[in-house]
Design a protein around this motif. Structure first.
Motif, PDB file in Angstrom:
ATOM      1  N   ASN A  29       4.395   4.725 136.365  1.00 41.51           N
ATOM      2  CA  ASN A  29       3.601   3.945 135.883  1.00 41.51           C
ATOM      3  C   ASN A  29       2.142   4.168 136.247  1.00 41.51           C
ATOM      4  OD1 ASN A  29       5.694   2.433 134.730  1.00 41.51           O
ATOM      5  ND2 ASN A  29       5.685   0.964 136.218  1.00 41.51           N
ATOM      6  N   LEU A  30       1.441   5.100 135.138  1.00 41.71           N
ATOM      7  CA  LEU A  30       0.247   5.458 135.374  1.00 41.71           C
ATOM      8  C   LEU A  30      -1.000   4.590 135.823  1.00 41.71           C
ATOM      9  CD1 LEU A  30      -1.455   8.474 136.044  1.00 41.71           C
ATOM     10  CD2 LEU A  30      -1.803   8.128 133.379  1.00 41.71           C
ATOM     11  N   LEU A  31      -1.015   3.577 135.166  1.00 39.93           N
ATOM     12  CA  LEU A  31      -1.937   2.351 135.267  1.00 39.93           C
ATOM     13  C   LEU A  31      -1.420   0.949 135.380  1.00 39.93           C
ATOM     14  CD1 LEU A  31      -4.163   3.788 132.134  1.00 39.93           C
ATOM     15  CD2 LEU A  31      -4.617   3.962 134.565  1.00 39.93           C
ATOM     16  N   PRO A  32      -1.860   0.301 136.349  1.00 39.84           N
ATOM     17  CA  PRO A  32      -1.269  -1.234 136.678  1.00 39.84           C
ATOM     18  C   PRO A  32      -1.644  -1.847 135.401  1.00 39.84           C
ATOM     19  CG  PRO A  32      -3.027  -0.952 138.159  1.00 39.84           C
ATOM     20  CD  PRO A  32      -2.982   0.631 137.395  1.00 39.84           C
ATOM     21  N   VAL A  33      -2.874  -1.584 134.571  1.00 40.95           N
ATOM     22  CA  VAL A  33      -3.199  -2.500 133.620  1.00 40.95           C
ATOM     23  C   VAL A  33      -3.722  -1.570 132.507  1.00 40.95           C
ATOM     24  CG1 VAL A  33      -4.826  -4.047 132.610  1.00 40.95           C
ATOM     25  CG2 VAL A  33      -4.022  -4.441 135.009  1.00 40.95           C
ATOM     26  N   ASP A  34      -2.759  -1.539 131.583  1.00 42.90           N
ATOM     27  CA  ASP A  34      -2.983  -0.319 130.732  1.00 42.90           C
ATOM     28  C   ASP A  34      -3.878  -0.452 129.508  1.00 42.90           C
ATOM     29  OD1 ASP A  34      -2.976   2.075 128.931  1.00 42.90           O
ATOM     30  OD2 ASP A  34      -0.797   1.962 128.743  1.00 42.90           O
ATOM     31  N   VAL A  35      -5.213  -0.380 129.848  1.00 45.39           N
ATOM     32  CA  VAL A  35      -6.164  -0.750 128.471  1.00 45.39           C
ATOM     33  C   VAL A  35      -6.753   0.706 127.826  1.00 45.39           C
ATOM     34  CG1 VAL A  35      -7.453  -2.621 129.705  1.00 45.39           C
ATOM     35  CG2 VAL A  35      -8.151  -0.211 130.148  1.00 45.39           C
ATOM     36  N   LEU A  36      -6.131   1.998 128.305  1.00 39.04           N
ATOM     37  CA  LEU A  36      -6.311   3.093 128.051  1.00 39.04           C
ATOM     38  C   LEU A  36      -5.280   3.867 126.984  1.00 39.04           C
ATOM     39  CD1 LEU A  36      -7.935   4.835 130.832  1.00 39.04           C
ATOM     40  CD2 LEU A  36      -9.427   3.689 128.712  1.00 39.04           C
ATOM     41  N   MET A  37      -4.047   3.521 127.283  1.00 41.78           N
ATOM     42  CA  MET A  37      -2.984   4.340 126.557  1.00 41.78           C
ATOM     43  C   MET A  37      -2.180   3.159 125.749  1.00 41.78           C
ATOM     44  SD  MET A  37      -3.628   7.182 127.414  1.00 41.78           S
ATOM     45  CE  MET A  37      -2.239   8.092 126.603  1.00 41.78           C
ATOM     46  N   MET A  38      -2.420   2.010 125.361  1.00 45.85           N
ATOM     47  CA  MET A  38      -1.587   1.113 124.758  1.00 45.85           C
ATOM     48  C   MET A  38      -0.217   1.045 125.200  1.00 45.85           C
ATOM     49  SD  MET A  38      -3.174   1.651 120.607  1.00 45.85           S
ATOM     50  CE  MET A  38      -2.498   0.148 120.418  1.00 45.85           C
ATOM     51  N   GLY A  39       0.158   0.937 126.282  1.00 40.93           N
ATOM     52  CA  GLY A  39       1.432   0.736 126.838  1.00 40.93           C
ATOM     53  C   GLY A  39       2.089   2.204 127.206  1.00 40.93           C
ATOM     54  N   GLU A  40       1.621   3.289 126.895  1.00 37.06           N
ATOM     55  CA  GLU A  40       2.218   4.496 126.962  1.00 37.06           C
ATOM     56  C   GLU A  40       2.359   4.726 128.636  1.00 37.06           C
ATOM     57  OE1 GLU A  40       3.738   6.878 124.907  1.00 37.06           O
ATOM     58  OE2 GLU A  40       3.937   5.103 123.797  1.00 37.06           O
ATOM     59  N   SER A  41       1.369   4.365 129.400  1.00 33.83           N
ATOM     60  CA  SER A  41       1.226   4.719 130.642  1.00 33.83           C
ATOM     61  C   SER A  41       2.288   3.916 131.514  1.00 33.83           C
ATOM     62  CB  SER A  41      -0.090   4.341 131.422  1.00 33.83           C
ATOM     63  OG  SER A  41      -0.309   3.033 131.312  1.00 33.83           O
ATOM     64  N   TYR A  42       3.001   3.184 131.178  1.00 35.05           N
ATOM     65  CA  TYR A  42       4.135   2.330 131.951  1.00 35.05           C
ATOM     66  C   TYR A  42       5.226   3.383 131.633  1.00 35.05           C
ATOM     67  CZ  TYR A  42       0.923  -1.610 131.382  1.00 35.05           C
ATOM     68  OH  TYR A  42      -0.086  -2.408 131.489  1.00 35.05           O
TER      69      TYR A  42
END
Length: 248
Positions: free
Chosen positions: A188-201
């Protein structure tokens, strides 16, 4: 200000087309839609992605291969089998073109029910179309740019779709945290995904390949999932009740 609004709009509209239509629909079939709605989203993907239009057919097939062979030599885009980021992008491009041109040797099971609208696939993939979009972006910048430095953003517009793809396919297999032990390097790239619309999970997604909501923990808000739920409530799509299951 106009340039900033345009860039942010293009970033999120292109990203929405990729995560909603190409990824969650074309590759995983987390929900269904009518043939008319499917063509509408083909058009929206063409408009939103513009010069970097990605074929829903090729994307869907390639992404299924990624899940089936993640981080092996048969993975279309694995950092583990690439010298660097650009080497991975080049390999991905070759896989993509082979599938688009139907000269691949991919098993039929990976192509089952992947959307394919030949007219739009050909129209959006022509150099005339891609260059036309690029010229339109450039003219917009010439008209509204207030500083020369903003022209550095233009290459991102030209390659917006691949840029989004490489952020996940490279960085989310190298950096981040893991909620689950899976048989690959997905994180999971971001703990809160504000940049990738959920894709970073990405780790969550590799654990639950057919789950429409990519967030799992309380802080992992997936911005695309509420849109899916709204479209389902409006009966524009039909979210599968068993969407926690894998597509295979």
């Amino acid at each position: 200000m106009a340039i900033l609004i345009f860039f942010i709009s293009h970033w999120y509209l292109s990203l929405f087309a990729q995560t909603f239509f190409l990824h969650r629909y074309a590759a995983h079939k987390m929900f269904t839609m009518s043939p008319r709605m499917e063509k509408l989203f083909y058009w929206l993907t063409f408009i939103f992605q513009g010069s970097s239009f990605l074929s829903p057919y090729a994307y869907g097939v390639m992404h299924r291969l990624h899940h089936a062979f993640a981080d092996t030599e048969h993975d279309p885009h694995s950092p583990s089998f690439s010298k660097n980021l650009f080497d991975m992008m080049w390999k991905t491009k070759n896989y993509y073109q082979e599938i688009c041109n139907r000269v691949d040797s991919v098993e039929a099971k990976f192509k089952k029910n992947v959307p394919h609208w030949e007219f739009m696939e050909k129209l959006a993939d022509t150099w005339v179309s891609r260059i036309g979009w690029g010229v339109a972006y450039t003219l917009f910048y010439f008209y509204f740019a207030e500083s020369y430095w903003v022209f550095l953003l233009l290459p991102i517009h030209f390659l917006m779709g691949p840029v989004h793809g490489v952020i996940i396919n490279w960085f989310a297999h190298k950096y981040g945290y893991r909620n689950y032990d899976v048989d690959d390097t997905a994180k999971n790239l971001l703990p809160v995904d504000v940049l990738m619309m959920g894709e970073s999970y990405h780790n969550n997604h590799h654990k639950f390949g057919g789950r429409a909501n990519f967030g799992v923990k309380w802080h992992e808000f997936d911005p695309t999932y509420p849109i899916i739920k709204i479209l389902d409530k409006l009966k524009l799509i039909k979210l599968k009740p068993n969407n926690d299951l894998n597509y295979m």
